[in-house]
Design a protein around this motif. Structure first.
Motif: not given
Length: 614
Positions: A282-297
């Motif tokens: 789980d990456v804290v927050g919503h939106g494209l930044h959280a989604t992109a971070t999730m993809g990297r992790l």
């Protein structure tokens, strides 16, 4: 923001104070969030609003104050003259003010309500309808009332699906930034006064402002579609085939948030030795930044898993990666505000599950008898915060146990703390004995998920399997080159018992190389394990941590070709490091093709049986 909802608001605001019926038709690309580049297709009816039945005299005014909306519509600034037409009057007795309502006139029956045009219907306007003229000229049209009103109404009914009885029409192109998006139609029936030029100005102003809002909603829809597509591309489309567990998942985006995307993720990663890694993060927050971070992790977890690291070591690398990413960002860049991960490895040969977490809630465990518990997993801070070293927990799982991994959106929200949520989860799982993984997922969501979740939910359920003891064979190896022949004989006998005689040649060659290397360069204890799972798995373990490396031997070299042969005969091979020593493993298909002998020399093959030399 939603295109259809915005179009419906345009229709509702004009009924009944301005028109009896309003329809809004938009091009399909607009409804999908795209911008129409050409205008060569039909329109789709996106919104309809119909006034309540007209009642005689003051009853009309009373009806207009009901649930259908206000009886008056306030025009935009600069159109004060149009306000004189709202509330609009009706012919005959219906233009009498409400103060004259007396006696039986207030109890007269309502006139029939106009037919409600169907939503989502494709509409094609052809000449000589006012709508076709408006689309062609990109200008609003006030339709005159011809002498033959009945004939005009019948023709319009054929074009639009409305019933005869129309008295007046204003049709206005819906535009924004010079682009035609659709058409808005305002209708009045025989009981109402016809539209005039002031009404036309009001309709143009209303549709002009609504067109901007519809275009904004379209652009939001487009951005939302891009974000959702990005997120779906970063999450697994389907779970991979593996024999260790029966797995099922659910992912539900929050119903409130930024663009409907976030940073929750899940994964099932097959590992060597018939094992499997189970991941929820789980990456804290919503939106494209959280989604992109999730993809990297998620990508990082996949890459680290190829190293076959224990859960605590893998999360340590992931923690260091998050810190490195944050340190490399500039002052104006968005940092990773918080991320958590739960990582587990399950081995179906032993039934052992090793789990570690970085700031993530631990799993629930459902025993085969239905007992539910929350195993104690050593707690550690979220990723990127460093802190004290963390450790793993090891669980012994009987066959048909269910490991339930989830993100905090399942058990917490604004009105429920985590203890209450976990107790609800325990109760729900206790009421699902003997269920499959998929049935468990659905049952948990039905019982625990709030009606309007404020956070995303990722749920992963793994029902454990065990490899039958008859599908596993293991031998201890003496540190003597002559013992290699005994191992080959035992392996051949076991493959014959399993009905895999066709794999004997390749397997003997592979084990000859791996066992010989362990005897020459490794330390005791040395063991060989053969497993028949989805593939034939060979494992050679020894006490040394020195890894073998594939290299190309020169023509004059007396050795060095063994691992090359292993790579040619095995589908996959590699090395993993348990708590002590190493394990070199190979995987072979149970239905092999022809042996790859075309580019293998006789000398390379004979090298693998040098233990038979006198």
């Amino acid at each position: 923001m939603d295109v259809r909802r915005t179009a419906q608001e345009l229709a509702d605001v004009a009924v009944p104070g301005f028109a009896d019926v309003v329809t809004v038709e938009l091009a399909d690309p607009v409804l999908q969030g795209d911008e129409p580049t050409t205008w060569d297709g039909p329109l789709r009816r996106a919104a309809v609003s119909v006034a309540p039945p007209h009642r005689s005299e003051g009853a009309s005014a009373a009806a207009s104050h009901g649930n259908e909306g206000p009886s008056t519509w306030a025009p935009a600034d600069g159109h004060a003259a149009a306000a004189q037409h709202t509330p609009r009057g009706h012919q005959g007795s219906e233009r009498v003010s409400g103060s004259s309502l007396t006696g039986d006139s207030a109890r007269q029956e309502a006139a029939p309500s106009p037919t409600r045009p169907p939503l989502d219907e494709l509409v094609i306007y052809s000449p000589p309808t006012p709508q076709s003229l408006a689309l062609e000229t990109r200008r609003a049209v006030l339709a005159p009332v011809p002498a033959d009103t009945q004939a005009w109404s019948e023709h319009t009914a054929q074009q639009t699906g409305h019933e005869p009885g129309l008295r007046s029409l204003i049709t206005v192109p819906v535009r924004a930034r010079g682009v035609l998006l659709g058409l808005a139609n305002f209708w009045r029936y025989q009981e109402s006064d016809p539209f005039d030029e002031d009404d036309l100005a009001v309709a143009e102003e209303l549709v002009g402002r609504a067109g901007v809002s519809i275009d904004n909603a379209r652009r939001f829809t487009h951005a939302d579609a891009i974000a959702v597509t990005l997120q779906r591309s970063l999450l697994p489309e389907a779970l991979p085939d593996q024999e260790a567990v029966e797995a099922a998942y659910r992912y539900l985006p929050a119903q409130a948030g930024d663009a409907g995307v976030s940073g929750d993720w899940y994964d099932v990663i097959p590992l060597p030795g018939a094992r499997v890694a189970l991941v929820v993060g789980d990456v804290v927050g919503h939106g494209l930044h959280a989604t992109a971070t999730m993809g990297r992790l998620r990508t990082a977890v996949h890459n680290f898993s190829t190293l076959d690291l224990p859960p605590d070591e893998l999360l340590a690398y992931l923690d260091e990666l998050v810190t490195t990413i944050d340190d490399s960002l500039g002052a104006g860049s968005a940092h990773i505000s918080g991320a958590t991960c739960l990582y587990a490895i399950y081995d179906p040969a032993t039934g052992r599950c090793t789990i570690a977490t970085k700031g993530h809630p631990g799993p629930a465990l459902v025993q085969p008898d239905g007992t539910v518990s929350f195993p104690g997993i050593p707690v550690s801070p979220p990723l990127g915060l460093g802190g004290e070293p963390f450790e793993t927990a090891t669980l012994e799982l009987p066959e048909d146990s269910r490991l339930v991994m989830f993100t905090d959106g399942l058990v917490t929200d604004r009105h429920r703390d985590i203890d209450t949520g976990l107790e609800q989860l325990r109760t729900a799982l206790a009421g699902l004995p003997g269920r499959t993984a998929d049935e468990t997922c659905q049952g948990v969501l039905d019982a625990v998920l709030p009606s309007h979740p404020s956070d995303d939910v990722a749920l992963l359920v793994a029902r454990t399997r065990r490899l039958d003891a008859e599908r596993i064979a293991e031998w201890a190896v003496q540190r003597d080159p002559a013992d290699v022949a005994r191992i080959r004989t035992n392996v051949t006998d076991r493959l014959t018992a399993w009905g895999l005689e066709d794999l004997s040649f390749a397997t003997e060659l592979i084990l000859s190389e791996l066992v010989t290397n362990a005897i020459r360069y490794g330390t005791e204890p040395i063991t060989v394990r053969l497993m028949r799972a989805g593939s034939l798995i060979c494992e050679v373990a020894d006490g040394s941590s020195t890894a073998p490396h594939l290299r190309r031997a020169a023509a004059t070299d007396e050795g060095g070709r063994g691992l090359y042969l292993v790579s040619r005969f095995a589908e996959r091979w590699g090395t993993r490091y348990p708590e002590t020593g190493k394990v070199v493993w190979t995987e072979q298909s149970l239905t092999p093709g022809a042996p790859p002998l075309s580019d293998i020399t006789d000398e390379a093959l004979l090298d693998q049986w040098d233990d038979l030399a006198p």
